[in-house]
Design a protein around this motif. Sequence first.
Motif, PDB file in Angstrom:
ATOM      1  N   SER A 217      -8.540 -43.365 -45.493  1.00  0.00           N
ATOM      2  CA  SER A 217      -8.729 -44.453 -46.457  1.00  0.00           C
ATOM      3  C   SER A 217      -9.284 -43.870 -47.757  1.00  0.00           C
ATOM      4  CB  SER A 217      -9.682 -45.524 -45.907  1.00  0.00           C
ATOM      5  OG  SER A 217     -11.004 -45.030 -45.821  1.00  0.00           O
ATOM      6  N   VAL A 218      -8.733 -44.334 -48.856  1.00  0.00           N
ATOM      7  CA  VAL A 218      -9.229 -43.955 -50.183  1.00  0.00           C
ATOM      8  C   VAL A 218      -9.453 -45.249 -50.954  1.00  0.00           C
ATOM      9  CG1 VAL A 218      -8.782 -42.692 -52.314  1.00  0.00           C
ATOM     10  CG2 VAL A 218      -7.956 -41.775 -50.137  1.00  0.00           C
ATOM     11  N   ILE A 219     -10.714 -45.569 -51.192  1.00  0.00           N
ATOM     12  CA  ILE A 219     -11.072 -46.802 -51.893  1.00  0.00           C
ATOM     13  C   ILE A 219     -11.793 -46.426 -53.193  1.00  0.00           C
ATOM     14  CG2 ILE A 219     -12.321 -48.992 -51.758  1.00  0.00           C
ATOM     15  CD1 ILE A 219     -12.150 -48.788 -48.708  1.00  0.00           C
ATOM     16  N   GLU A 220     -11.338 -46.969 -54.296  1.00  0.00           N
ATOM     17  CA  GLU A 220     -11.914 -46.660 -55.604  1.00  0.00           C
ATOM     18  C   GLU A 220     -13.412 -46.966 -55.572  1.00  0.00           C
ATOM     19  OE1 GLU A 220     -13.197 -46.528 -59.492  1.00  0.00           O
ATOM     20  OE2 GLU A 220     -13.079 -48.481 -58.490  1.00  0.00           O
ATOM     21  N   SER A 234     -14.560 -49.953 -44.937  1.00  0.00           N
ATOM     22  CA  SER A 234     -14.701 -48.494 -45.042  1.00  0.00           C
ATOM     23  C   SER A 234     -15.480 -47.899 -43.884  1.00  0.00           C
ATOM     24  CB  SER A 234     -15.375 -48.121 -46.367  1.00  0.00           C
ATOM     25  OG  SER A 234     -16.748 -48.516 -46.364  1.00  0.00           O
ATOM     26  N   LYS A 235     -16.313 -48.716 -43.229  1.00  0.00           N
ATOM     27  CA  LYS A 235     -17.157 -48.200 -42.157  1.00  0.00           C
ATOM     28  C   LYS A 235     -16.380 -47.884 -40.886  1.00  0.00           C
ATOM     29  CE  LYS A 235     -21.391 -50.492 -43.749  1.00  0.00           C
ATOM     30  NZ  LYS A 235     -22.412 -51.532 -43.457  1.00  0.00           N
ATOM     31  N   TYR A 236     -15.196 -48.480 -40.709  1.00  0.00           N
ATOM     32  CA  TYR A 236     -14.444 -48.192 -39.486  1.00  0.00           C
ATOM     33  C   TYR A 236     -13.101 -47.510 -39.767  1.00  0.00           C
ATOM     34  CZ  TYR A 236     -12.712 -52.991 -40.484  1.00  0.00           C
ATOM     35  OH  TYR A 236     -12.212 -54.124 -41.067  1.00  0.00           O
ATOM     36  N   HIS A 237     -13.000 -46.895 -40.956  1.00  0.00           N
ATOM     37  CA  HIS A 237     -11.874 -46.021 -41.273  1.00  0.00           C
ATOM     38  C   HIS A 237     -12.413 -44.678 -41.764  1.00  0.00           C
ATOM     39  CE1 HIS A 237      -8.582 -48.783 -40.577  1.00  0.00           C
ATOM     40  NE2 HIS A 237      -9.279 -49.734 -41.188  1.00  0.00           N
ATOM     41  N   THR A 238     -11.538 -43.720 -41.957  1.00  0.00           N
ATOM     42  CA  THR A 238     -11.955 -42.351 -42.277  1.00  0.00           C
ATOM     43  C   THR A 238     -11.775 -42.069 -43.760  1.00  0.00           C
ATOM     44  OG1 THR A 238     -11.298 -41.621 -40.058  1.00  0.00           O
ATOM     45  CG2 THR A 238     -11.627 -39.916 -41.725  1.00  0.00           C
ATOM     46  N   SER A 239     -12.884 -41.796 -44.446  1.00  0.00           N
ATOM     47  CA  SER A 239     -12.808 -41.447 -45.863  1.00  0.00           C
ATOM     48  C   SER A 239     -12.268 -40.035 -46.024  1.00  0.00           C
ATOM     49  CB  SER A 239     -14.193 -41.539 -46.506  1.00  0.00           C
ATOM     50  OG  SER A 239     -15.022 -40.488 -46.020  1.00  0.00           O
ATOM     51  N   LEU A 240     -11.906 -39.703 -47.245  1.00  0.00           N
ATOM     52  CA  LEU A 240     -11.374 -38.363 -47.509  1.00  0.00           C
ATOM     53  C   LEU A 240     -12.448 -37.304 -47.260  1.00  0.00           C
ATOM     54  CD1 LEU A 240      -8.529 -37.607 -48.352  1.00  0.00           C
ATOM     55  CD2 LEU A 240      -9.316 -37.392 -50.709  1.00  0.00           C
ATOM     56  N   GLN A 241     -13.689 -37.618 -47.571  1.00  0.00           N
ATOM     57  CA  GLN A 241     -14.794 -36.677 -47.328  1.00  0.00           C
ATOM     58  C   GLN A 241     -14.979 -36.446 -45.827  1.00  0.00           C
ATOM     59  OE1 GLN A 241     -14.993 -39.409 -49.319  1.00  0.00           O
ATOM     60  NE2 GLN A 241     -14.817 -38.276 -51.271  1.00  0.00           N
ATOM     61  N   GLN A 242     -14.918 -37.520 -45.053  1.00  0.00           N
ATOM     62  CA  GLN A 242     -15.031 -37.390 -43.601  1.00  0.00           C
ATOM     63  C   GLN A 242     -13.843 -36.608 -43.040  1.00  0.00           C
ATOM     64  OE1 GLN A 242     -15.299 -41.609 -42.743  1.00  0.00           O
ATOM     65  NE2 GLN A 242     -17.439 -41.392 -42.108  1.00  0.00           N
ATOM     66  N   LEU A 243     -12.671 -36.879 -43.571  1.00  0.00           N
ATOM     67  CA  LEU A 243     -11.476 -36.179 -43.108  1.00  0.00           C
ATOM     68  C   LEU A 243     -11.591 -34.680 -43.362  1.00  0.00           C
ATOM     69  CD1 LEU A 243      -8.527 -36.531 -41.984  1.00  0.00           C
ATOM     70  CD2 LEU A 243      -7.797 -36.496 -44.381  1.00  0.00           C
ATOM     71  N   HIS A 244     -12.110 -34.317 -44.523  1.00  0.00           N
ATOM     72  CA  HIS A 244     -12.265 -32.902 -44.850  1.00  0.00           C
ATOM     73  C   HIS A 244     -13.186 -32.215 -43.850  1.00  0.00           C
ATOM     74  CE1 HIS A 244     -13.752 -29.344 -47.066  1.00  0.00           C
ATOM     75  NE2 HIS A 244     -12.524 -29.330 -47.561  1.00  0.00           N
ATOM     76  N   LYS A 245     -14.303 -32.859 -43.535  1.00  0.00           N
ATOM     77  CA  LYS A 245     -15.238 -32.303 -42.558  1.00  0.00           C
ATOM     78  C   LYS A 245     -14.576 -32.167 -41.192  1.00  0.00           C
ATOM     79  CE  LYS A 245     -19.698 -33.414 -40.376  1.00  0.00           C
ATOM     80  NZ  LYS A 245     -20.799 -34.422 -40.315  1.00  0.00           N
ATOM     81  N   LEU A 246     -13.813 -33.193 -40.806  1.00  0.00           N
ATOM     82  CA  LEU A 246     -13.155 -33.195 -39.495  1.00  0.00           C
ATOM     83  C   LEU A 246     -12.104 -32.092 -39.396  1.00  0.00           C
ATOM     84  CD1 LEU A 246     -11.991 -36.308 -37.560  1.00  0.00           C
ATOM     85  CD2 LEU A 246     -10.335 -34.499 -37.976  1.00  0.00           C
ATOM     86  N   GLU A 275      -4.792 -31.686 -52.846  1.00  0.00           N
ATOM     87  CA  GLU A 275      -4.572 -30.352 -53.419  1.00  0.00           C
ATOM     88  C   GLU A 275      -5.882 -29.695 -53.830  1.00  0.00           C
ATOM     89  OE1 GLU A 275      -1.882 -30.834 -56.641  1.00  0.00           O
ATOM     90  OE2 GLU A 275      -0.154 -31.321 -55.365  1.00  0.00           O
ATOM     91  N   THR A 276      -6.817 -30.503 -54.320  1.00  0.00           N
ATOM     92  CA  THR A 276      -8.075 -29.929 -54.806  1.00  0.00           C
ATOM     93  C   THR A 276      -9.111 -29.748 -53.698  1.00  0.00           C
ATOM     94  OG1 THR A 276      -8.842 -32.161 -55.405  1.00  0.00           O
ATOM     95  CG2 THR A 276      -7.753 -30.857 -57.121  1.00  0.00           C
ATOM     96  N   GLN A 277      -9.069 -30.616 -52.680  1.00  0.00           N
ATOM     97  CA  GLN A 277     -10.118 -30.583 -51.656  1.00  0.00           C
ATOM     98  C   GLN A 277      -9.707 -29.884 -50.360  1.00  0.00           C
ATOM     99  OE1 GLN A 277     -12.078 -34.376 -51.015  1.00  0.00           O
ATOM    100  NE2 GLN A 277     -11.739 -35.013 -53.132  1.00  0.00           N
ATOM    101  N   PHE A 278      -8.407 -29.700 -50.149  1.00  0.00           N
ATOM    102  CA  PHE A 278      -7.927 -29.114 -48.891  1.00  0.00           C
ATOM    103  C   PHE A 278      -7.109 -27.857 -49.169  1.00  0.00           C
ATOM    104  CE2 PHE A 278      -8.889 -33.456 -47.923  1.00  0.00           C
ATOM    105  CZ  PHE A 278      -9.255 -33.495 -46.588  1.00  0.00           C
ATOM    106  N   GLN A 279      -7.610 -27.001 -50.017  1.00  0.00           N
ATOM    107  CA  GLN A 279      -6.842 -25.840 -50.456  1.00  0.00           C
ATOM    108  C   GLN A 279      -6.534 -24.871 -49.322  1.00  0.00           C
ATOM    109  OE1 GLN A 279      -9.061 -24.164 -53.709  1.00  0.00           O
ATOM    110  NE2 GLN A 279      -8.647 -25.888 -55.083  1.00  0.00           N
TER     111      GLN A 279
END
Length: 295
Positions: A217-220, A234-246, A275-279
Amino acid sequence: MRNLITFFILNLLCQSLTVNADELKVTFLGTGTPVPSIERFGSSTLIEHKGKYFLFDVGRGATIRLSQIGMYPSDIDNVFLTHLHSDHITGFDDFWITGGIWQRANTLNVYGPDGTKSFVEHTQAAFSLDAFYREKQSSLNLKGLEVNVTEIKEGLIYDEDGLKVTAFRVDHGAVEHAYGYRIDSDRHSVLLSGDTTYSENLIANSRELDLLIHEVSVIEPKLLQSNPKLKSISKYHTSLQQLHKLVEKVNPNKTVLNHLLLIGADETELSHLLETQFQDQSIDVGQDLMTIHLR
């Protein structure tokens, strides 16, 4: 010398056939959310192994997508549901009754969380008159509409002909019975997250993955701060930051994102963020009808 060459050629052919026989073919039938979209149908993923087909979730339009790849619902005998939110099951009635019309040869096996049996039985009841009329008008074989439901718990739930399916719980907020699935053949492994926020249990089931299929999930940020409903979602979906950690912890060979919950953002922005966060990671945005071959 000729016999030796023939031996090597036959050996290579046998190795090739052995590898291909264990291929997992993954087709994304639907990568969307509850939001109606002609580009992204409801959640549904098809996996093929040794000529058998396994369908994970049956969201809006799954039967149409099957038609687009030249398949009929009657070709599929095994369905696995991650949870009973509408966008994962609203295509089930179409899939089930159409498979019956096309004379499904085998009983349909449906695996899902608590409540699946009731859901299937009520679907059958809703179409009971339809089945009755078709039986009288066109001698429809009602056996093609039979369903065997298994309400799952965590652990191995399917093990046949070199393919294993393991269910594990994920965290989807108030949805008490929400699961992800791990699919293992002799050579390959795929994991589907289902709908979930960051989940340590998912990570525990993600050893040595060829392919991770995960929601995002990506929410402005301004919308997230000003809208209580979006905060809750947002609490029961995966943010981009959480995805990166996972993804850093799991380190799969490849990650494909599905169930794209984009609010105040679009796919162009998502691609830029990836592209910028998952190089250092192989990560793609899933598309309906995308196919991945694990050979």
